[in-house]
Design a protein around this motif. Structure first.
Motif, short mmCIF file in Angstrom:
data_model
loop_
_atom_site.label_atom_id
_atom_site.label_comp_id
_atom_site.label_asym_id
_atom_site.label_seq_id
_atom_site.Cartn_x
_atom_site.Cartn_y
_atom_site.Cartn_z
N ARG A 58 40.56 -62.71 7.90
CA ARG A 58 41.82 -62.01 8.18
C ARG A 58 41.62 -60.51 8.28
N HIS A 59 40.59 -60.01 7.62
CA HIS A 59 40.31 -58.57 7.62
C HIS A 59 39.15 -58.20 8.54
N GLY A 60 38.72 -59.12 9.37
CA GLY A 60 37.70 -58.78 10.35
C GLY A 60 36.27 -58.93 9.88
N VAL A 61 36.05 -59.60 8.76
CA VAL A 61 34.69 -59.80 8.25
C VAL A 61 34.08 -61.01 8.95
N ALA A 62 32.91 -60.81 9.54
CA ALA A 62 32.22 -61.88 10.26
C ALA A 62 31.19 -62.60 9.40
N ARG A 63 30.47 -61.86 8.57
CA ARG A 63 29.49 -62.43 7.66
C ARG A 63 29.65 -61.77 6.29
N TYR A 64 29.27 -62.49 5.25
CA TYR A 64 29.33 -61.91 3.91
C TYR A 64 28.15 -62.40 3.08
N VAL A 65 27.72 -61.57 2.15
CA VAL A 65 26.65 -61.91 1.22
C VAL A 65 27.28 -62.49 -0.03
N ALA A 66 26.90 -63.71 -0.38
CA ALA A 66 27.45 -64.41 -1.54
C ALA A 66 26.49 -64.26 -2.72
N LEU A 67 27.01 -63.76 -3.83
CA LEU A 67 26.18 -63.35 -4.96
C LEU A 67 26.50 -64.18 -6.21
N PRO A 68 25.52 -64.91 -6.72
CA PRO A 68 25.68 -65.59 -8.00
C PRO A 68 24.98 -64.78 -9.10
N TYR A 69 25.19 -65.15 -10.36
CA TYR A 69 24.33 -64.66 -11.43
C TYR A 69 24.38 -65.63 -12.60
N ALA A 70 23.23 -65.79 -13.23
CA ALA A 70 23.08 -66.74 -14.34
C ALA A 70 23.20 -66.00 -15.66
N HIS A 71 24.26 -66.25 -16.40
CA HIS A 71 24.49 -65.53 -17.65
C HIS A 71 23.68 -66.09 -18.81
N ARG A 72 23.07 -67.26 -18.61
CA ARG A 72 22.22 -67.83 -19.65
C ARG A 72 21.10 -68.62 -18.98
N ALA A 73 20.08 -68.92 -19.77
CA ALA A 73 18.94 -69.67 -19.25
C ALA A 73 19.34 -71.09 -18.91
N GLY A 74 18.66 -71.65 -17.90
CA GLY A 74 18.81 -73.05 -17.60
C GLY A 74 19.86 -73.42 -16.58
N ILE A 75 20.60 -72.44 -16.06
CA ILE A 75 21.65 -72.78 -15.10
C ILE A 75 21.37 -72.25 -13.70
N ALA A 76 20.35 -71.43 -13.53
CA ALA A 76 20.12 -70.77 -12.25
C ALA A 76 19.80 -71.77 -11.14
N ARG A 77 18.96 -72.77 -11.42
CA ARG A 77 18.59 -73.72 -10.37
C ARG A 77 19.82 -74.41 -9.79
N GLU A 78 20.68 -74.91 -10.67
CA GLU A 78 21.88 -75.60 -10.21
C GLU A 78 22.80 -74.66 -9.46
N LEU A 79 22.94 -73.44 -9.95
CA LEU A 79 23.80 -72.47 -9.31
C LEU A 79 23.27 -72.09 -7.93
N ASN A 80 21.97 -71.86 -7.83
CA ASN A 80 21.37 -71.53 -6.54
C ASN A 80 21.53 -72.67 -5.54
N ASP A 81 21.30 -73.91 -6.01
CA ASP A 81 21.44 -75.07 -5.13
C ASP A 81 22.87 -75.19 -4.62
N TRP A 82 23.82 -74.98 -5.51
CA TRP A 82 25.24 -75.08 -5.12
C TRP A 82 25.58 -74.08 -4.03
N LEU A 83 25.10 -72.86 -4.18
CA LEU A 83 25.44 -71.81 -3.22
C LEU A 83 24.74 -72.01 -1.88
#
Length: 302
Positions: A58-83
């Motif tokens: 709606r605001h004219g954005v064609a592409r965007y960078v999606a940023l995750p972050y893992a606040h604790r150990a052991g969740i990064a793999r699942e979070l990265n896969d989801w994104l």
């Protein structure tokens, strides 16, 4: 050429938003609850992929960078896969990955890059890891190997002035150790924006993003005035300052992020660098970004 009409439909088309957050519903809810507890912020925007992309278009954005972050150990793999999976179903999303310093850093990052993640994100104070933390060395070596950039929340804003994990010294230490890795400091490096700007002048692989710091309402939430950064910074560092919004984790309307930037007295080349060219340099040539005459919001609601 950036549309600066301010009219309905395509107020800044075609733009790249270099700082957007996409995460699974439960994690996003926890992050928002924490921000509400600490800062009292309310979040009027939907956080699922469909809602996020509809508002960006709606605001004219064609592409965007999606940023995750893992606040604790052991969740990064699942979070990265989801994104990465979410990005596979999107024409707009450019997925980044994250890793926690207590994970098997090299293995997690290599898997994410091989799966399609285009860079790394670290929320340094929340993850309690500084840019120059030696435990992240394997991640940075892979960034150099794959040609992928890193985006850090490395500044002290909005509430991290007492954190040992942020600040110009820790970021500059990283830059000295990994001069070939493209690195972006979010939020213009606030509250140490002058030092971060000086570092970007010295190193052409250092980038800054505008998110939250350059919003016209930032003073309602933190003690910062966008006017502290003159137009000359955007001209002198054209190609190193990229537009970002922090969407959807913002307590204000999306247009507050860009309206002040569009009102600045900048050259057309500086505007184009801000809304597209700097993102292209930061992300690298393998990422397809919109041409200057593209209008991704044709047919979108005004």
């Amino acid at each position: 050429m950036t549309d600066r009409s301010g009219g309905p439909g395509v107020p800044l088309a075609p733009a790249v938003d270099g700082h957007v957050h996409l995460m699974p519903e439960r994690l996003m809810g926890a992050i928002r609850e924490s921000l509400n507890d600490v800062a009292g912020w309310e979040f009027p925007h939907g956080a699922d992929v469909t809602a996020v992309e509809a508002e960006l278009r709606r605001h004219g954005v064609a592409r965007y960078v999606a940023l995750p972050y893992a606040h604790r150990a052991g969740i990064a793999r699942e979070l990265n896969d989801w994104l990465v999976d979410a990005a596979a179903d999107s024409e707009m999303c450019i997925p980044f990955a994250t890793v926690h310093p207590e994970d098997d850093v090299g293995a997690v990052v290599r898997e994410a890059f091989d799966a399609g993640a285009r860079g790394l994100k670290f929320q340094c104070p929340v993850q309690e890891v500084a840019p120059d933390d030696e435990r992240l060395g394997p991640a940075y070596e892979l960034c150099a190997e794959y040609g992928r950039p890193v985006l850090f929340h490395a500044g002290t804003a909005p509430m991290f002035e007492d954190s040992a994990h942020v600040g110009i010294d820790r970021f500059a230490s990283f830059v000295r150790s990994y001069p070939d890795v493209r690195a972006c400091a979010a939020h213009m490096g606030t509250f140490e924006h002058e030092a971060f700007i000086d570092l970007a002048r010295e190193h052409d692989r250092v980038f800054l993003d505008t998110c939250f710091a350059m919003a016209t309402v930032v003073g309602d939430y933190v003690d910062f005035d966008p006017a502290a950064i003159p137009d000359a910074v955007f001209e002198d560092l054209a190609g190193q300052v990229l537009y970002g919004s922090d969407f959807p984790n913002m307590p204000h309307a999306y247009e507050r992020e860009y309206e002040g930037l569009l009102a600045r007295d900048l050259s057309e080349s500086a505007f184009d660098a801000l809304f597209r060219g700097a993102a292209s340099r930061f992300l690298g040539p393998e990422v397809d970004l919109p041409a200057a005459d593209a209008h991704p919001t044709d047919g979108a609601e005004p």
